[in-house]
Structures are given as structure tokens and as C-alpha cells.
Design a protein around this motif. Structure first.
Motif, PDB file in Angstrom:
ATOM      1  N   ALA A  41       0.742   3.877  -3.130  1.00 17.41           N
ATOM      2  CA  ALA A  41       0.141   5.187  -2.905  1.00 17.41           C
ATOM      3  C   ALA A  41       1.039   6.314  -3.352  1.00 17.41           C
ATOM      4  CB  ALA A  41      -0.203   5.350  -1.424  1.00 17.41           C
ATOM      5  N   ALA A  83      -2.754   2.281  -4.677  1.00 18.37           N
ATOM      6  CA  ALA A  83      -2.256   1.493  -3.556  1.00 18.37           C
ATOM      7  C   ALA A  83      -2.954   0.147  -3.489  1.00 18.37           C
ATOM      8  CB  ALA A  83      -2.452   2.271  -2.245  1.00 18.37           C
ATOM      9  N   LEU A 125       0.831  -1.204   0.000  1.00 20.76           N
ATOM     10  CA  LEU A 125       0.000   0.000   0.000  1.00 20.76           C
ATOM     11  C   LEU A 125       0.866   1.257   0.000  1.00 20.76           C
ATOM     12  CD1 LEU A 125      -2.803  -1.027   2.534  1.00 20.76           C
ATOM     13  CD2 LEU A 125      -3.069  -0.722   0.075  1.00 20.76           C
ATOM     14  N   ARG A 126       1.952   1.261   0.815  1.00 19.02           N
ATOM     15  CA  ARG A 126       2.833   2.428   0.862  1.00 19.02           C
ATOM     16  C   ARG A 126       3.467   2.709  -0.501  1.00 19.02           C
ATOM     17  NH1 ARG A 126       4.380   4.593   5.641  1.00 19.02           N
ATOM     18  NH2 ARG A 126       3.822   3.490   7.564  1.00 19.02           N
TER      19      ARG A 126
END
Length: 839
Positions: free
Chosen positions: A774, A825, A770-771
Motif C-alpha cells: 500500500a 497492496a 498489504l502494508r
């Protein structure tokens, strides 16, 4: 070492007005640690007299045996009539001489004596025991029975030497000669500038061929052995009162005449001795190393298995004594009071030997058998005092027991030369920063027993009783202490400006403050462990943590190694606190662990007359074990207490993981947390900490709940959790520069997503995807919910809900920009972990 002032005065003519406190001050100034001065007989007031028991009437109408006695005390009571006394002791009979305290007297502790009615009779005084008079243990546990020749009515305070002062000296290991009245008297004479009457200056006959045969097979372990024989001892002879009292004052219990005399001479001259019953010694007395597995029964009745390094005294049968530590039971001197039918010893062989310090110290520690003899040998005994001590013992046996000294004298001596040290005459001046001058240096060294020759370069011959004097600095210390430490100038060091704590020290303090702020209590522990703890922690046989650095001279034989982990000590602290009723615990420790190097090197001795070079320091450090600093925490019980504010919360594995993250934050390191499995942790509740250095991942610690088997083995509370992490490794990859928080003038955009993944997928992998997906707009991410429901999600599936915070540094984000970043993400998380949005 307890030193009676009355005994000390026999060898030094102290002024009559000098008290124990005065002598204490002088000896402290000379460098001896005189801890206390005990006032014997303090508060004792007479009349206290010798009485003879005339009659004894047994009073049987009471629950315990009581005796009504009449005692002749002469004219001490003013009337000459027998004194009526009620007494409960049983160890005396009609005709015995006893100690009687009369009405009007006062015993130590403020116990006033008066006539009173007890058990239906009038009692005018009391028959005394040694405890009641503060005399110490005399072995009887009852009334003092005096020798038959003691005069009735005599003042018992003077007879028993009840009033005295005793100096209690803490003798340091390098001052072994002060474990004797002779040694302390020497220091006292120097401190007062008075002559010493040396009790070891005796006329001693030379060795001859008629003494008891002795063979020393190990001259390195025993460089001197003197044997003397005394025959025809009176089996009924008892130790006189003065001898018993002196032993009691120095803290020893009187046993029998022969044993009391050897103990007395040991305390007087510092030379341990041993007396053998000659009728029980078979053949030649020998000194050798023990054979591995040999056994001996020592005087304490314990059967001991010997080690090959133990020095033993032998005869034709084998070991009869543990050299320098304790004699054997098979040659024990029999007492005239023995109740086993054994006749009292009438012929004895006296041993006075000098043994190797290291050998005796290791034997005493190996067998957990510390004795008065071993204490002296391991600190250094004067080898030249052996013959004098043997002669003193023979003289006392002849005087007090009516024996006859055999003409035979055995003395086995290994050749040796006195130690000499060359020292510049101004060396003490340079060490102390005080100009003493050559005359003062020579005078002080001669006072301690040295022979000194030379002018600018002094050649000093060290006395035999000072094995601690080995180099010029030792001699300088003797001069300085005798001239007075208090006379040394006080010079404050001037540190250079601009030097503060090192980066490592600052990190250490920051971590401690962070953990303390999180509710943990620091619990430092000793760095010593026993290797059995690795089995209790469940470590594999080939685990690197099992490779330990062992101490040559451990403080505790059960903990002979240096720790490779902080957990054993910290878990021990938790167990002790839990056992004492404190069940909600959160403890932490930061400290060094010790890891042996692959290549073992011998440490070099650094010079003390100059600053070591960088190369010498580097060589020394290379020989030391690696010593990284670790941080560990342990938790048990409630992490948050219940109250009016709501429900409490028990401590669990998540607290220890967060503690690891807190440590990493202080180090400025990025910590990767994954599911792991190691040693003491529960395999399903263990997190593994990693850092990335030079593109390579490295495991730096673990956290989680401990395995139930470990909890049972160590006696810990259920669900105890722990964390340990390598702080030095975090420092290496961390950024020590302080990071100021960024404050944006633009609002944050929050997006929540719930992703469904397989149950075995780690949260850390989903978060990392996700990091990355994004991008730069992501300011923060937080997992706020984990949900599992087979009916809604399917078997083996779970839902992870994340709060995503988006913000741009130069503008307010639109809804479309935030949604696009969120979708990117989620898309990358789906590709890498198979995550799908939860409907």
C-alpha cells in the motif's frame, strides 16, 4: 523467648516497684524486641486453696461419668467442714491433694464461682485443672494432683505462682545469648545499671580420667564435650511445683524429673543438654559425622536417614543422638510413670557440648526438625557455659532426685583462642555522628563482657557468649544501642536535584498502568520455585529455562531455586483464587527472572568503610545471575460479563496476544506476532512474539491457550490462557520518545478487501504484505473478519477481510489514488502469500 519477671529478679535486684511494662521499655531501648508482656493470673481472685479428696461417689445415671466428691479444705471455707463438689474428671483418687476454688472466687476470663445445683447435687466450688487456671500444658489433660506432702488449706495462688508477668521477646539471630534467662538478665542489669548474679558462676571440678569415656572425631563440628554421671536417682522422684511452673511459664511442658532439669538448665543458662540412661549406653560416647544412609530413631519416634554432613552422637552400636537437635530413642530416660514395663532410669549420663552453628542449622533444616536445642546452637551458644551447665544439672539431680554425683568428669576441648578486635576509640563516634568519648566506649564494651585495653587504639577481647561480635562495626553498634538509639541525631538526606525515575522504571510503571487499565489485577509473587514445576509446564529436558540458580539457604526446601519464568507463581495465584470461588480472573505481574551465567564466579565482599569503586561494583555484578525483567498475564473464566447490555465473552488466547501488543506499545517497540509452539502452550493456539534488532529477528515471548496436560498438572481451570514477554528486550529495540498523535485536516479514504488464502497462511504475513504494497498512503489496517466455508471457498481455504485507511498529509485523496494503493497492496499480497480477491 518467654521470660518470667519473677525468675529474672533472682539474678537482678530490680526495684520492687518495677513492672513488666517498665522492664519492657528498658529492654526495647537497649535493642531487644519485647513484643508483649503477659499478665499471668490477671483477673484471678481467691479463695483458691489446697484440698484433700475424702470421698468419691460415682453418679452413673447420666450420659457421661460424673463424680460427687467431698474435699477437706481446712478452715479456708470458714467452717472446717468438708466441701461438696461435683466433678467430671477421672485422673484423681481418694486421698489425693488437689486445687479447689471456693464460692466467691473468680477464675481468669471473668468466670465467677458460686454454689449451684448440678447433676442433682449441690456443688460448692470446683476442683481445678491447669487449663482452667491459665497455667499452660502440664501433660495431664486433667485435674492438678499435688504432691502428697502439700499442706491442706494452703493458698494455691502462692503455691502455684499463678500471678506473674512474662516478657515475650523476639530474639533476632545475632542475639542467641538472649535465648536464656541468663542472657536477658545480663541485658536487664546493663539497662538498669545494676550488678548481675551470674548463674553460670559455679565451682566446677576439673576433668579427670574417671569420667565416662568420650571420643570426638570431628573437633571442628564439636569443639567441647562435657560428660557427667549421676547414679542412684530415686525412680519415684517427681519434679517439684516450682520447677514445673517455671517450665510452663517459659512455654515448655513438664515431662519427667531428669528431662525437666535439663530443660530448666537450658532455659536458665542457654546451654542445651541431654541426659542418657547410662544402662542403655554401650561403651564410649563418640561424636562424628554420619555415614551416608545411616538410620536413627529420634525421641519423636521417627526413623531418620542421615546425611554425611550430619553430626551424630554414637556408642558402640552406632548413632544414639542427632547432635544438637534431638536424642535417640534407644537411650531415652525412662519415666517412673511409664506403662510399658520399663524400669525408671536411676543412673544417667549428662551431655553438655558445643557444636558448630552451621552444621546444626543445616541438620535441623535437612530433617525438618527444629528443636529448642537446635534454635540455640544455630544462633550461637556460649562454649564456656558447658561445664557450668553440666554442674548445675548434677546439683539439681542430687538435690531433687537423691542421686550421687560421680567423681569422674570428662571434658574434651579443642584448643582455641579468644577473639580479639582492634578498634579506634573514636570509631563509634564516627559511625553514630555523636561524640561519646573513650571512657564511654570502654565502659559500654566492658558492660557487655569485653576486656578492653589501649588508648587511641583499643584491643577488645570478645566474651565467649557473643559470637556475633566479629568486627569494629559490631562493637560500635553495642556502644550505640546501649547509649540509646533514640539519642542519635536525625539528619535528612539531601538528594541532588533533577534526578527522577530511570527510563527502565518509567517503562515498568507505564506497562503496569496499561495492563491495569485493560482490566488486569497485579499479583506479585515470591521469586522461588521448585524444579518439578518445569515438568508440570511440559518443558523439554534441554530447555534453557530448566537451568536455575539454586539458593544455599532457601526459605522453603520445596522451592530451592530462583525462577526463570513468571508463569509458575502467577498460575499458582490463579489456582488459589479459583479454588476460593473467584472464577473470572485476569492477573498480571512484572518482575525479575534469574538466569545463570555460563561462567560461574564467586562474589567478592564489598568494603563498608568507604564507597566501593566502579571496578569492585562491576566485579560483583559480573558474579550475579542475569536478571531481565519480564511481564506475564494469565486469564480464565469470563473476560466480559453478560448483562442487560448484551452477551458476555469468555477469556481466550486472543486476550493474551493483545496484552503482549499493549506492552510492546508502551515500550515503543514494533512486535511481530506469528504462530509458534513452546512449552506449556497448546501447539495450535500459541503465538510467538518477535522483535527485529540489527536486522535479526529475536523471540521475546509467547502467548496463547495453555495445553490441557499443563492445566491438569497444575489444577487450573479449562481454557486458561497466558502470556509472558521479555520487557528488557522490548526496551532495547523500542523508542522511548513519546509520540504525539498526528491530526490531519484532510479526510480519510477507507477501502475494504477480502482475500482468500490457504488456511495455513498466517494473518501476520498477509498483513505485512498489504502494508508494504500500500505504501506511504496507508494510515492503518485492521483485520475485521475471518471466514471459512468449504462450499464457497474450497477445502483448506479461508477468507481474511481487512479495512484499509488511506490518507495523504498534503491533500485530499481521490478515489483513483486510494483504489490504486489498494490494488498495489492486494497485488503484493498475492505474490507473497497466494492471496486472491474474494468474489
Amino acid at each position: 523467648m518467654r521470660v518470667p519477671l519473677s525468675w529474672l529478679r533472682e539474678y537482678v535486684d530490680l526495684p520492687a516497684t518495677e513492672t513488666g511494662r517498665d522492664v519492657q521499655a528498658k529492654l526495647i531501648s537497649a535493642g531487644l524486641e519485647v513484643e508483649t508482656v503477659e499478665q499471668l493470673g490477671d483477673g484471678l481472685k481467691g479463695p483458691l486453696v489446697v484440698g484433700q479428696v475424702l470421698t468419691i461417689e460415682e453418679l452413673t445415671e447420666f450420659k457421661k461419668p460424673i463424680r460427687f466428691c467431698t474435699v477437706d479444705v481446712g478452715t479456708a471455707n470458714g467452717t472446717g467442714e468438708p466441701q461438696e463438689i461435683v466433678c467430671g474428671a477421672r485422673n484423681f483418687a481418694v486421698g489425693d491433694k488437689v486445687v479447689v476454688v471456693l464460692p466467691g472466687a473468680e477464675l481468669p476470663g471473668g468466670f465467677a464461682i458460686s454454689a449451684r445445683k448440678t447433676y442433682g447435687r449441690n456443688s460448692h466450688g470446683m476442683i481445678c485443672s491447669s487449663d482452667e487456671l491459665g497455667m499452660g500444658d502440664d501433660g495431664t489433660k486433667g485435674i492438678i494432683v499435688l504432691p502428697p506432702e502439700t499442706e491442706v488449706g494452703k493458698d494455691a495462688i502462692e503455691l502455684l505462682e499463678l500471678v506473674d508477668e512474662v516478657l515475650d521477646i523476639a530474639v533476632t539471630p545475632d542475639r542467641g545469648y538472649c535465648l536464656s534467662i541468663r542472657g536477658v538478665a545480663r541485658e536487664t542489669a546493663i539497662a538498669y545499671g545494676l550488678p548481675l548474679r551470674d548463674p553460670a558462676l559455679l565451682d566446677v571440678p576439673g576433668p579427670n580420667a574417671f569420667g565416662h569415656p568420650v571420643q570426638v572425631s570431628d573437633p571442628l563440628g564439636c569443639d567441647r564435650f562435657t560428660a557427667r554421671t549421676v547414679t542412684g536417682l530415686d525412680p519415684e522422684a517427681r519434679s517439684p511445683i516450682w520447677l514445673k511452673r517455671r517450665l510452663q511459664k517459659v512455654g515448655m511442658r513438664p515431662i519427667s524429673l531428669a528431662v525437666d532439669i535439663t530443660n530448666y538448665v537450658m532455659m536458665e543458662l542457654g546451654q542445651p543438654l541431654h541426659a542418657y540412661d547410662r544402662s542403655l549406653v554401650q561403651g564410649t560416647i563418640g561424636v562424628r559425622r554420619a555415614e551416608e544412609g545411616e538410620k536413627i530413631v529420634t525421641l519423636d519416634g521417627t526413623t531418620r536417614t542421615l546425611h554425611a554432613e550430619d553430626l551424630v552422637i554414637t556408642d558402640e552400636r552406632g548413632p544414639i543422638g542427632l547432635a544438637g537437635v534431638m536424642g535417640g530413642a534407644n537411650t531415652e530416660i525412662a519415666d517412673h510413670d511409664a506403662t510399658d514395663g520399663v524400669n525408671a532410669s536411676s543412673d544417667v549420663v549428662i551431655e553438655a557440648a558445643h557444636f558448630d552453628q552451621v552444621a546444626i542449622a543445616r541438620t535441623a533444616r535437612r530433617h525438618k526438625l527444629s528443636s529448642e536445642a537446635s534454635r540455640r546452637f544455630e544462633r550461637g551458644v556460649d562454649p564456656l557455659a558447658a561445664a557450668a551447665a553440666a554442674q548445675r544439672t548434677v546439683d539439681l539431680l542430687v538435690l531433687l532426685a537423691g542421686g550421687t554425683a560421680d567423681a569422674g568428669v570428662t571434658e574434651v576441648i579443642a584448643p582455641s583462642a579468644p577473639r580479639t578486635i582492634t578498634i579506634p576509640a573514636d570509631h563509634p563516634d564516627k559511625v553514630a555522628g555523636v561524640e561519646y568519648g573513650r571512657e564511654t566506649v570502654v565502659r559500654r564494651l566492658q558492660e557487655v563482657g569485653c576486656d578492653v585495653y589501649g588508648q587511641d587504639e583499643l584491643i577488645v577481647t570478645v566474651p565467649s557468649w557473643r559470637p556475633d561480635l566479629t568486627d569494629p562495626n559490631d562493637l560500635a553498634e553495642e556502644v550505640i544501642r546501649l547509649e540509646g538509639y533514640e539519642n542519635l541525631p536525625s539528619t535528612l538526606p539531601k538528594p541532588p536535584a533533577g534526578r527522577g525515575l530511570t527510563q527502565r522504571q518509567r517503562l515498568h510503571r507505564r506497562v503496569g498502568r496499561a495492563l491495569a487499565g485493560a482490566g488486569y489485577v497485579e499479583a506479585p509473587n515470591y521469586p522461588f520455585i521448585g524444579e518439578q514445576v518445569f515438568d508440570q509446564l511440559g518443558l523439554e529436558a534441554d530447555d534453557p529455562a530448566r537451568r536455575v540458580v539454586k539458593l544455599t539457604n532457601p526459605l522453603n526446601d520445596e522451592e530451592p531455586a530462583l525462577r526463570t519464568s513468571l508463569l509458575p507463581g502467577l498460575l499458582g495465584a490463579l489456582r488459589r483464587n479459583d479454588g476460593r470461588g473467584t472464577h473470572d480472573l485476569a492477573l498480571f505481574e512484572t518482575g525479575l527472572v534469574f538466569l545463570p551465567r555460563e561462567e560461574q564466579r564467586v562474589a567478592v565482599a564489598l568494603p563498608v568503610d568507604r564507597r566501593p569503586t566502579d571496578e569492585e561494583i562491576a566485579t560483583l555484578n559480573a558474579a550475579l545471575p542475569e536478571q531481565p525483567r519480564h511481564v506475564a498475564v494469565v486469564v480464565a473464566g469470563a473476560r466480559e460479563q453478560a448483562g442487560w447490555w448484551g452477551k458476555g465473552r469468555p477469556a481466550d488466547w486472543a486476550d493474551t496476544v493483545e496484552a503482549g501488543r499493549a506492552v510492546a506499545r508502551e515500550a515503543g517497540a514494533e512486535l511481530v506476532v506469528r504462530k509458534g509452539q513452546y512449552g506449556p502452550w497448546h501447539p495450535g493456539r500459541c503465538a510467538e512474539f518477535l522483535v527485529v534488532a540489527d536486522g535479526t529477528e529475536r523471540v521475546v515471548g509467547h502467548a496463547g491457550e495453555l495445553h490441557p496436560r499443563v492445566l491438569k498438572a497444575l489444577g487450573l481451570p479449562a481454557r486458561t490462557a497466558a502470556m509472558e514477554i521479555d520487557l528488557d528486550a522490548l526496551e532495547q529495540v523500542g523508542d522511548s520518545a513519546p509520540q504525539a498523535p498526528s491530526i490531519s485536516t484532510f479526510p480519510v479514504a477507507t477501502q475494504d478487501v477480502a482475500l482468500v488464502v490457504d488456511a495455513f497462511v498466517p494473518h501476520a504475513d498477509v498483513e505485512a504484505a498489504l502494508r508494504e504494497g500500500a505504501g506511504e498512503l496507508l494510515e492503518g489496517i485492521r483485520l475485521f473478519d475471518v471466514y471459512e466455508n468449504a462450499e464457497q471457498l474450497g477445502d483448506g481455504r479461508k477468507s481474511l477481510a481487512y479495512a484499509l485507511r488511506f490518507r495523504a498529509a498534503d491533500r485530499t485523496l481521490t478515489v483513483d489514488e486510494a483504489s490504486a494503493a489498494r490494488d498495489a497492496a492486494v497485488s503484493l499480497a498475492g505474490e507473497r502469500t497466494g492471496a486472491v480477491l474474494r468474489s
